[in-house]
Design an enzyme around this catalytic site. Sequence first.
Site, PDB file in Angstrom:
ATOM      1  CG  ASP A  17      30.985  30.897  53.530  1.00 57.15           C
ATOM      2  OD1 ASP A  17      30.758  29.738  53.129  1.00 57.15           O
ATOM      3  OD2 ASP A  17      31.629  31.142  54.569  1.00 57.15           O
ATOM      4  CG  ASP A  19      29.453  26.671  57.990  1.00 58.01           C
ATOM      5  OD1 ASP A  19      28.274  26.616  58.388  1.00 58.01           O
ATOM      6  OD2 ASP A  19      30.013  25.735  57.399  1.00 58.01           O
TER       7      ASP A  19
END
Length: 246
Positions: A17, A19
């Site tokens: 991922d 953020d």
Amino acid sequence: MSEDLPDLRRAAGVLFDLDGVLTPTAEVHMRAWQAVFDEVLTRWGVTEPYTDADYFAYVDGKKRYDGVASLLRSRNIEIPWGEVTDPPEAETICGVGNRKNAAFAAALRSEGIAPYPGSLALLEQLRAAEVPMGVVSSSKNAAEVLASAGIRDFFRIVVDGVVAEHEHLASKPAPDMFREGARMLGVDPSEAIAVEDAVSGVASAASAGYATVVGVDRGAGADALREAGATCIVDDLARLLDGDKH
């Protein structure tokens, strides 16, 4: 934070991922969401304030409009979905989402972004070991964030909110995005590793069949990440560096 940490250098591929995992953009997102939802809830006369707990429960890891709908539903607010082309001032799900995106983009361009030092060190180690890497992010701003942080070249593929919309991939926690990431990277999820900080993202990777899902606790809580399917928990990707594992 967790025993038996995996050796990512042995993985067929690693899907990250963005953020909150590679870059601290989650903090910029959180401030933008706070400003937008404070204004929306005030206008609707809702006395229950928007909090960081709401971010982790209803917004974190999801595609932008799904996050808007989830939060507003929690306050019994129903507005039309609208269209992705709605202006930021529109009283629609898409309008509110576009309002937030404008706030985020303005903050990113004025403040810039840098990767977490531990995350950058891990990317460098995995690149040296020739481990295929990709990004699986719900954000439509992923390309801009990766470029701003100077880390785009580490990744062979990026599955982001733009790809998800084009390919009609369901939002996390559905398995679609992590499944597509593995397909694009050319790896079997059962031989790959996913790294996520959002409860919805951990659930997505687990549902997609990743045997190893590293939960990065940046505020969601170790228990919540573990319950969603994380096989181990760390508070910084530096914990996964060779020589740092216990």
